[in-house]
Motif scaffolding. Sequence first.
Motif, PDB file in Angstrom:
ATOM      1  N   ALA A 283      10.018 -18.745-108.314  1.00 45.30           N
ATOM      2  CA  ALA A 283       9.374 -19.801-107.737  1.00 45.30           C
ATOM      3  C   ALA A 283      10.742 -20.076-106.597  1.00 45.30           C
ATOM      4  CB  ALA A 283       9.239 -21.099-108.392  1.00 45.30           C
ATOM      5  N   ASP A 429      -2.345 -14.748-108.788  1.00 44.50           N
ATOM      6  CA  ASP A 429      -2.763 -16.192-108.944  1.00 44.50           C
ATOM      7  C   ASP A 429      -1.468 -16.846-109.608  1.00 44.50           C
ATOM      8  OD1 ASP A 429      -5.346 -15.975-108.306  1.00 44.50           O
ATOM      9  OD2 ASP A 429      -6.259 -16.118-110.117  1.00 44.50           O
ATOM     10  N   ASN A 432       0.939 -17.237-106.615  1.00 45.58           N
ATOM     11  CA  ASN A 432       0.654 -18.123-105.848  1.00 45.58           C
ATOM     12  C   ASN A 432       1.106 -19.402-106.529  1.00 45.58           C
ATOM     13  OD1 ASN A 432      -0.255 -16.584-103.917  1.00 45.58           O
ATOM     14  ND2 ASN A 432      -2.401 -16.425-104.708  1.00 45.58           N
ATOM     15  N   VAL A 433       0.776 -19.775-107.533  1.00 43.98           N
ATOM     16  CA  VAL A 433       0.963 -21.225-108.281  1.00 43.98           C
ATOM     17  C   VAL A 433       2.674 -21.416-108.174  1.00 43.98           C
ATOM     18  CG1 VAL A 433       1.074 -22.371-110.425  1.00 43.98           C
ATOM     19  CG2 VAL A 433      -0.995 -21.163-109.819  1.00 43.98           C
ATOM     20  N   ARG A 435       4.799 -19.950-106.217  1.00 46.74           N
ATOM     21  CA  ARG A 435       5.248 -20.322-104.698  1.00 46.74           C
ATOM     22  C   ARG A 435       4.769 -21.676-104.131  1.00 46.74           C
ATOM     23  NH1 ARG A 435       6.964 -14.901-103.018  1.00 46.74           N
ATOM     24  NH2 ARG A 435       5.786 -13.316-103.482  1.00 46.74           N
ATOM     25  N   ARG A 436       3.683 -22.188-104.845  1.00 42.19           N
ATOM     26  CA  ARG A 436       3.277 -23.389-104.147  1.00 42.19           C
ATOM     27  C   ARG A 436       4.196 -24.655-104.701  1.00 42.19           C
ATOM     28  NH1 ARG A 436      -2.113 -23.215-106.069  1.00 42.19           N
ATOM     29  NH2 ARG A 436      -2.679 -21.489-105.263  1.00 42.19           N
ATOM     30  N   THR A 437       4.664 -24.148-106.090  1.00 38.78           N
ATOM     31  CA  THR A 437       5.348 -25.302-106.621  1.00 38.78           C
ATOM     32  C   THR A 437       7.018 -25.388-106.230  1.00 38.78           C
ATOM     33  OG1 THR A 437       5.961 -23.783-108.422  1.00 38.78           O
ATOM     34  CG2 THR A 437       4.127 -25.443-108.757  1.00 38.78           C
ATOM     35  N   CYS A 438       7.351 -24.581-105.266  1.00 43.09           N
ATOM     36  CA  CYS A 438       8.814 -24.308-104.966  1.00 43.09           C
ATOM     37  C   CYS A 438       8.979 -25.469-103.669  1.00 43.09           C
ATOM     38  CB  CYS A 438       9.379 -23.053-104.707  1.00 43.09           C
ATOM     39  SG  CYS A 438       8.455 -22.122-103.116  1.00 43.09           S
TER      40      CYS A 438
END
Length: 438
Positions: A283, A429, A432-433, A435-438
């Motif tokens: 992340a 997936d 993606n999770v 990268r979204r949480t960073c």
Amino acid sequence: MKKVLLVGGGGREHAIAYAVSKSKQEHELYSLMSKKNPGIAGLCKEYFIDDENNANQVARYAKTLGVDIAIIGPETPLQNGVVDALERVGVSSVGPKQEVAKLEFDKAWTRKFMQEYNIGGLPEFKVFSPGEDEEIRNYINELGDVAVKPAGLTGGKGVKVMGDQLQDIDAAKLYAIELLKNDVVVIEENLKGEEVTLQAFVDGKNLAYAPCVQDHKRADEGDLGPNTGGMGSYNDAGHLLPFMNEEDYEEAKQIMKDVVARVKEETGVGYRGILYGQFILTANGIRVIEFNARFGDPEAMNVLPLLETDFLDVCDAIVNGTLGSLDVRFSNKATVCKYAVPEGYPENPIKDASIQIGDVGDALLFYSGVYKKGGVVYTTGSRAVATVGLADTLFEAEQIAEEGISSIIGPLKHRPDIGKPELIQKRADHMNVLRRTC
Ligand code: AMP
Ligand code: GLY
């Protein structure tokens, strides 16, 4: 006539022998290996069964045979200074000298080197020496979630990570203190993400990169079970993996380039051979898990069949320092490699069991931890044979590899999930999770 000596007898070395056999240069291939790999034996003019890890002995073979170039497959001969011994008898090698091969075999040195030269991708870490039990406990408490690594070579099986092989922080401390009795130990933050292997040809200064590959360390389907040397691997058509972007790739390349430049500055020795970077996309960006001083096994079996440039031309450029002016190309195809390993591998593998290899169809077949006696192929206990599917898409490549491996009969197992769309999607997936949480 060019005389080439290949050192080592696993799947990686079979892939190297295969790449040499495709060369248009007039050549003779000789092999020195500790057990008879039937695939390699079938591709060389002559083979010798002897201790491949004994540097001076390898050099004696090279001198007696009058070889022009040696290609070193595994890490142990590199750690034992085989390239230095070969140089003393006037033989050039595709492989780094001992002084710089320590990028692989001394994890503590490598982390400190990366820190000193401010090389990207460095995780939080500290190095501990025997006797520093209290200090190591305190640092594990401070980080809270750690990977515990012996500094030396362990065949990919000595590293233990919390949440995987280490149940909790107490187990991490116990393992670290146990290791500390005999070795320097590196404690690192536990990195969460997707792993990427980037391999490059290096001539002391220039790097030519192969497509990125992802290996599967866990023994069982669904990434379960103990860590292994690697159960199989894939690459997608092009140079990126499905969950990677160009930025990740550029960063990984820059880290490898910096390592090559700085290691020369630090040691005075140019790094020649193969540099293997194992990265993890997290992340918070790309991080380095480790460097190896050789091709990966299985990752060599993905990239060498894709190499379009003559492999012996690449080897010449590595030893002559002319990689910068050679157009090193890989074909734009996907590959999937699957290893068949003995039942019980890695903990209690069935040894000396006979196996039958049927028609592997369109797959390439690479022999690894097997030997042949009286026309019969037997397991040694290590990873036995691998099949590689090569196609325009990952989907087709996986089917070819899977069909090939199902024709191999015996007390063996493999991971059918490697390269399958479901597993690739799971990786994407996951990324993606993150990268979204960073
Ligand atoms: P190595 O022998 O360094 O390749 O490590 C073996 C495996 O341990 C790697 O493939 C990773 O899956 C895992 N590993 C190593 N270092 C770390 C880390 N700092 N955080 C999380 N996992 C790690
Ligand atoms: N596949 C992991 C390695 O070769 O180190």
